[in-house]
Write a protein that holds these residues in place. Structure first.
Motif, PDB file in Angstrom:
ATOM      1  N   UNK A 323      -3.606  -2.615   8.532  1.00 16.70           N
ATOM      2  CA  UNK A 323      -3.642  -2.210   7.135  1.00 16.70           C
ATOM      3  C   UNK A 323      -4.119  -0.778   6.986  1.00 16.70           C
ATOM      4  N   UNK A 324      -5.148  -0.419   7.765  1.00 19.94           N
ATOM      5  CA  UNK A 324      -5.647   0.964   7.750  1.00 19.94           C
ATOM      6  C   UNK A 324      -4.573   1.920   8.269  1.00 19.94           C
ATOM      7  N   UNK A 325      -3.872   1.517   9.336  1.00 19.96           N
ATOM      8  CA  UNK A 325      -2.799   2.353   9.881  1.00 19.96           C
ATOM      9  C   UNK A 325      -1.701   2.563   8.838  1.00 19.96           C
ATOM     10  N   UNK A 326      -1.357   1.491   8.110  1.00 21.23           N
ATOM     11  CA  UNK A 326      -0.315   1.593   7.075  1.00 21.23           C
ATOM     12  C   UNK A 326      -0.734   2.562   5.977  1.00 21.23           C
ATOM     13  N   UNK A 327      -2.005   2.473   5.543  1.00 20.50           N
ATOM     14  CA  UNK A 327      -2.488   3.363   4.491  1.00 20.50           C
ATOM     15  C   UNK A 327      -2.484   4.819   4.927  1.00 20.50           C
ATOM     16  N   UNK A 328      -2.914   5.068   6.159  1.00 17.04           N
ATOM     17  CA  UNK A 328      -2.916   6.447   6.669  1.00 17.04           C
ATOM     18  C   UNK A 328      -1.496   6.980   6.812  1.00 17.04           C
ATOM     19  N   UNK A 329      -0.573   6.109   7.194  1.00 12.30           N
ATOM     20  CA  UNK A 329       0.828   6.523   7.353  1.00 12.30           C
ATOM     21  C   UNK A 329       1.414   7.003   6.031  1.00 12.30           C
ATOM     22  N   UNK A 330       1.085   6.322   4.945  1.00 10.87           N
ATOM     23  CA  UNK A 330       1.577   6.737   3.624  1.00 10.87           C
ATOM     24  C   UNK A 330       1.141   8.161   3.300  1.00 10.87           C
ATOM     25  N   UNK A 331      -0.129   8.458   3.571  1.00 16.07           N
ATOM     26  CA  UNK A 331      -0.631   9.810   3.287  1.00 16.07           C
ATOM     27  C   UNK A 331       0.066  10.845   4.166  1.00 16.07           C
ATOM     28  N   UNK A 332       0.288  10.507   5.430  1.00 13.92           N
ATOM     29  CA  UNK A 332       0.872  11.467   6.368  1.00 13.92           C
ATOM     30  C   UNK A 332       2.341  11.788   6.059  1.00 13.92           C
TER      31      UNK A 332
END
Length: 451
Positions: A323-332
């Motif tokens: 979930x954290x990886x998914x959230x960071x991916x959106x920002x990137x």
């Protein structure tokens, strides 16, 4: 246990995540490619897709019910009972498909009026909806088959069939939008819908061919005897709460889409893109939830309760991580998103804020999906999700969303925050339920020839 579990999980999660990714990519491709023609065509197809989304909720409920039973009977290696489960699921799914096909084909304008009062969006959406309705006739049956073989730990085949056909869908879409009808929006929309229909019938054809040539289970009509009647009771017992949960949850999402549709066309466009980005980045989280539920169900069917509990604990850890990886991916990927879609300045401002909100949303969504849709249902605890979404979505989020949009007239981004709070509110409730361990249940029956 850790090494064996990780190996089993990877074997299931990677194909399921790939299948989810391809499925989300097809929807994304429709929206993004049509967005390159005009903002109106993109928004119209996105709104019309809510009808397919509503039908998919029925499929998801029935597929989950079939998957619950299949995974546990697979733990017992009872293939004959799994064959009966498939027949029952196909019977229900095809009946629902016929109903949605008739309504979408005969009354597309009426359905589109629910989502928007913009005449151009209604006209474009009706064109898409009428043609796309034919895909429902194949979609229901193939989805049941793929769900059952996936729960028999054959996720690779399920992913291969879906990926092949959905990839063809993307290719058909690109041909129609960029080559054949690049300057004719109405024809492009109709062609995109036709591409979806062709892909779904190819998918069904692949399922039929495999089931006849190599499959351990096949498409058959139900045999109405004592065993089938008991299985039907179990199927309804564990499917109806899940079905109700998906309808309550999906109905609330459809209602929020309608609220957004009546706020402004610019917000509809921004929300269309934000939804696509969320769906793409959270596919691995969905794979964790689905793969974990299959393993939990298998161990419960074997009677290995303590091992199922250990799997559940590990799944929650992975859900938080991804979930954290998914959230960071959106920002990137924000710069990439803005470079691809063609939005006006207002919609771009809305989208910028929506993506930040979606990044936080994905973390809670990953954990809740793993518990509520995965672990709980695998152990027969399917009622919790229904009551949780009924209270949170319909008792809190929708009333707040309505007042924010039409009474208090808050800004679109504040409205988007409000309608995205559901997963945050459900998070502590789901964790408490998980720690009660009421989901640790073996729900299989032992059938004898005299049953």
């Amino acid at each position: 246990m850790t090494r064996d579990f990780n190996k089993e999980l990877i074997t299931l999660v990677i194909p399921i995540a790939l299948q989810n990714l391809i499925s989300a990519t097809v929807i994304s491709a429709d929206v993004v490619m049509l967005g390159m023609i005009s903002q109106s065509t993109m928004s119209a197809v996105s709104l019309a897709g809510q009808i397919t989304f509503a039908l998919t909720l029925f499929y998801m409920g029935m597929a989950t019910g079939a998957g619950i039973l299949t995974a546990q009977y697979w733990g017992k290696k009872d293939v004959q009972t799994i064959q009966r489960i498939l027949s029952t699921a196909c019977m229900f799914s095809f009946s629902i498909s016929i109903l949605f096909f008739l309504v979408s084909f005969l009354y597309p304008e009426t359905l589109m009026h629910f989502f928007s009062n913009d005449s151009e969006l209604i006209r474009y959406g009706s064109i898409f909806l009428k043609m796309n309705s034919f895909s429902y006739l194949a979609m229901g049956i193939s989805q049941m088959y793929l769900s059952v073989i996936r729960s028999m730990e054959n996720a690779r085949l399920s992913a291969w069939i879906s990926s092949l056909c959905l990839s063809l869908n993307i290719l058909f879409n690109a041909l129609c939008i960029f080559v054949l009808f690049s300057d004719r929006p109405e024809m492009a929309i109709m062609a995109v819908a036709l591409a979806t229909v062709l892909a779904r019938f190819i998918e069904l054809g692949c399922c039929v061919i495999y089931s006849v040539t190599r499959g351990s289970i096949r498409f058959r009509f139900p045999i109405w005897d004592g065993i089938q009647r008991n299985l039907l009771k179990d199927f309804l017992k564990y499917t109806m709460p899940v079905q109700g949960n998906y309808i309550v949850w999906g109905g609330a999402l459809t209602a929020t889409a309608a609220i957004i549709g009546h706020v402004s066309a610019d917000m509809v466009a921004a929300n269309s893109v934000a939804s696509v980005v969320k769906n793409l980045t959270i596919v691995l989280c969905g794979g964790i939830a689905s793969g974990g539920s299959i393993l939990v169900g298998k161990y419960l069917g074997k009677g290995e309760i303590e091992k199922a509990k250990q799997v559940g604990n590990r799944m929650n850890l992975y859900a938080l991580l991804f979930g954290i990886i998914a959230g960071c991916t959106i920002i990137l990927i924000k710069p990439l998103v803005f470079s691809v879609v063609n939005l006006n300045v207002i919609s771009q401002n809305y989208l910028d804020g929506m993506l930040y909100i979606s990044a936080v949303y994905c973390i809670a969504k990953s954990i809740n999906a793993t518990n509520i849709s995965g672990i709980f249902t695998a152990g027969g605890d399917s009622k919790f999700g229904f009551w949780c979404d009924s209270i949170v979505m319909w008792g809190i989020i929708l009333p707040l969303g309505y007042f924010c949009a039409f009474v208090w007239n808050v800004s679109p981004l504040v409205l988007y925050i409000v309608i995205s709070l559901d997963e945050i509110i459900k998070l502590p409730l789901a964790f408490i339920r998980y720690r009660q361990y009421k989901w640790l249940n073996n729900i299989t029956r032992t059938f004898s020839p005299a049953s």
